[in-house]
Scaffold this motif. Structure first.
Motif, PDB file in Angstrom:
ATOM      1  N   LEU A  86       3.971   4.186   3.574  1.00 58.99           N
ATOM      2  CA  LEU A  86       2.955   4.228   4.631  1.00 58.99           C
ATOM      3  C   LEU A  86       3.333   3.328   5.810  1.00 58.99           C
ATOM      4  O   LEU A  86       2.573   2.475   6.262  1.00 58.99           O
ATOM      5  CB  LEU A  86       1.592   3.813   4.060  1.00 58.99           C
ATOM      6  N   LYS A 106       7.349   7.455   4.496  1.00 52.59           N
ATOM      7  CA  LYS A 106       6.122   8.148   4.132  1.00 52.59           C
ATOM      8  C   LYS A 106       5.483   7.520   2.899  1.00 52.59           C
ATOM      9  O   LYS A 106       4.276   7.245   2.884  1.00 52.59           O
ATOM     10  CB  LYS A 106       6.416   9.623   3.884  1.00 52.59           C
ATOM     11  N   CYS A 161       0.866  -1.181   0.000  1.00 53.45           N
ATOM     12  CA  CYS A 161       0.000   0.000   0.000  1.00 53.45           C
ATOM     13  C   CYS A 161       0.900   1.228   0.000  1.00 53.45           C
ATOM     14  O   CYS A 161       1.749   1.375   0.889  1.00 53.45           O
ATOM     15  CB  CYS A 161      -0.889   0.027   1.246  1.00 53.45           C
ATOM     16  N   LYS A 162       0.736   2.097  -0.982  1.00 50.56           N
ATOM     17  CA  LYS A 162       1.643   3.238  -1.110  1.00 50.56           C
ATOM     18  C   LYS A 162       0.870   4.501  -1.482  1.00 50.56           C
ATOM     19  O   LYS A 162      -0.280   4.442  -1.932  1.00 50.56           O
ATOM     20  CB  LYS A 162       2.709   2.963  -2.174  1.00 50.56           C
ATOM     21  N   LEU A 163       1.538   5.633  -1.313  1.00 47.53           N
ATOM     22  CA  LEU A 163       1.045   6.885  -1.845  1.00 47.53           C
ATOM     23  C   LEU A 163       1.295   6.935  -3.341  1.00 47.53           C
ATOM     24  O   LEU A 163       2.049   6.118  -3.887  1.00 47.53           O
ATOM     25  CB  LEU A 163       1.759   8.059  -1.171  1.00 47.53           C
ATOM     26  N   PHE A 219       1.137   2.576   8.877  1.00 48.66           N
ATOM     27  CA  PHE A 219      -0.082   1.785   8.703  1.00 48.66           C
ATOM     28  C   PHE A 219       0.177   0.349   9.138  1.00 48.66           C
ATOM     29  O   PHE A 219       1.176  -0.264   8.738  1.00 48.66           O
ATOM     30  CB  PHE A 219      -0.496   1.845   7.233  1.00 48.66           C
ATOM     31  N   LEU A 253      -5.332   7.694   7.432  1.00 41.53           N
ATOM     32  CA  LEU A 253      -4.593   6.712   8.204  1.00 41.53           C
ATOM     33  C   LEU A 253      -4.283   7.213   9.618  1.00 41.53           C
ATOM     34  O   LEU A 253      -4.332   6.446  10.584  1.00 41.53           O
ATOM     35  CB  LEU A 253      -3.286   6.347   7.488  1.00 41.53           C
ATOM     36  N   THR A 269      -5.036  10.586   2.086  1.00 40.95           N
ATOM     37  CA  THR A 269      -4.684   9.240   2.553  1.00 40.95           C
ATOM     38  C   THR A 269      -3.968   9.301   3.889  1.00 40.95           C
ATOM     39  O   THR A 269      -4.286   8.535   4.814  1.00 40.95           O
ATOM     40  CB  THR A 269      -3.789   8.536   1.517  1.00 40.95           C
ATOM     41  N   LEU A 270      -3.015  10.199   4.030  1.00 46.19           N
ATOM     42  CA  LEU A 270      -2.287  10.331   5.288  1.00 46.19           C
ATOM     43  C   LEU A 270      -3.215  10.749   6.427  1.00 46.19           C
ATOM     44  O   LEU A 270      -3.120  10.219   7.545  1.00 46.19           O
ATOM     45  CB  LEU A 270      -1.149  11.335   5.120  1.00 46.19           C
ATOM     46  N   ASN A 278      -2.690  12.090  -1.784  1.00 47.72           N
ATOM     47  CA  ASN A 278      -1.737  11.672  -0.754  1.00 47.72           C
ATOM     48  C   ASN A 278      -2.044  12.326   0.586  1.00 47.72           C
ATOM     49  O   ASN A 278      -1.973  11.679   1.641  1.00 47.72           O
ATOM     50  CB  ASN A 278      -0.314  11.997  -1.202  1.00 47.72           C
ATOM     51  N   ILE A 301      -6.793   3.329  -0.443  1.00 50.66           N
ATOM     52  CA  ILE A 301      -5.381   3.589  -0.735  1.00 50.66           C
ATOM     53  C   ILE A 301      -5.270   3.952  -2.221  1.00 50.66           C
ATOM     54  O   ILE A 301      -5.844   3.259  -3.070  1.00 50.66           O
ATOM     55  CB  ILE A 301      -4.515   2.354  -0.435  1.00 50.66           C
TER      56      ILE A 301
END
Length: 283
Positions: free
Chosen positions: A167, A164, A137-139, A170, A278, A274-275, A271, A178
């Protein structure tokens, strides 16, 4: 070939595996994983290898084997199956040949997608064969994420970049949206594929999954779903092979030429959201 590809099946799910000079035992293993899932009505084997192996692999009526005779690349080959299945099935799974899974996970994922119709793409938890978690799972990437970390920026700065982007905060135990999900196992709603199209064939290999999930994310949710797991050998070929590294770099250039190198408002907003999402889940 067209008639073989386009036969109407009443079951909900199709799947495709792209082959290129693979080990036969590995391929047969993932084929059996797919065929044991009764929800999968058609399994497309799209073979970019030099040799036609139709007789070896068409041992079940649900298998449709297509020999391209040349290496079309990952996305273009999967598009052969997507084009064939998109009007006949509700869902399509992109499966790597080095994947292993239990057949019951397909019904679990179908049920979840049927319940939440605003989801376009679902990725299960991905594990190494020994059970260790793969952090896939990534940005959405920026050039620093892909180029700096790939070519070995040392020290704390590299660790910060990776933490970062990947993630690291997480815990992978919660269902969450995501924006960047791995292409090793992509469970996709075909109604959304009809809107966004399949893989962008400008990418021969690498980044085509990031590109597709990003386009799906404009139309529907893209969700990490840890309620089920698959096992992935994950070779990281571009870290070991100069030819694969070249493909990776060329694809990265094409990706940023398309989406933006520095100025990418959508990346920044996705992004950031998403941050924040989370962070709220960790409280």
């Amino acid at each position: 070939m067209g008639e073989a590809l386009m036969g109407k099946i009443d079951l909900k799910v199709s799947a495709s595996i792209v082959l290129y000079e693979n080990d036969r035992r590995e391929v047969e293993h993932v084929i059996h994983c797919c065929l044991q899932a009764t929800e999968i009505g058609k399994l497309y084997l799209i073979d970019n290898s030099r040799e036609n192996k139709q007789q070896e692999y068409t041992f079940d009526e649900r298998i449709c084997y297509v020999h391209n005779g040349r290496n079309l690349g990952f996305g273009a080959a999967h598009n052969v199956a997507i084009t064939a299945s998109i009007n006949n099935f509700d869902y399509h799974i992109v499966v790597n040949p080095d994947i292993t899974f239990e057949p019951h996970i397909i019904s679990v994922m179908v049920s979840y997608m049927e319940e939440y119709t605003n989801i376009g793409s679902l990725m299960p938890k991905i594990l190494y064969p020994d059970g260790e978690l793969q952090r896939l799972c990534k940005l959405l990437p920026n050039p620093l994420n892909l180029f700096a970390r790939r070519f070995g920026i040392p020290g704390a700065w590299r660790k910060l970049i990776n933490s970062k982007y990947e993630l690291q905060m997480f815990d992978y135990n919660q269902i969450v949206d995501i924006p960047n999900l791995s292409g090793c196992f992509m469970f996709i709603r075909t109604a959304v594929l009809k809107k966004v199209g399949g893989f962008d064939e400008r990418y021969f290999m690498y980044l085509e999954d990031v590109d597709l999930v990003r386009r799906i994310g404009r139309e529907a949710r893209t969700v990490f779903f840890p309620s089920v797991s698959v096992y992935h050998a994950y070779q990281k070929a571009s870290y070991k092979n100069l030819k694969m590294l070249k493909f990776h770099v060329v694809s990265a250039i094409k990706y940023f030429n398309k989406w933006g190198w520095v100025f990418d408002k959508e990346r920044k907003e996705k992004n950031r959201d998403t941050l924040l999402r989370l962070e709220s889940k960790q409280r």
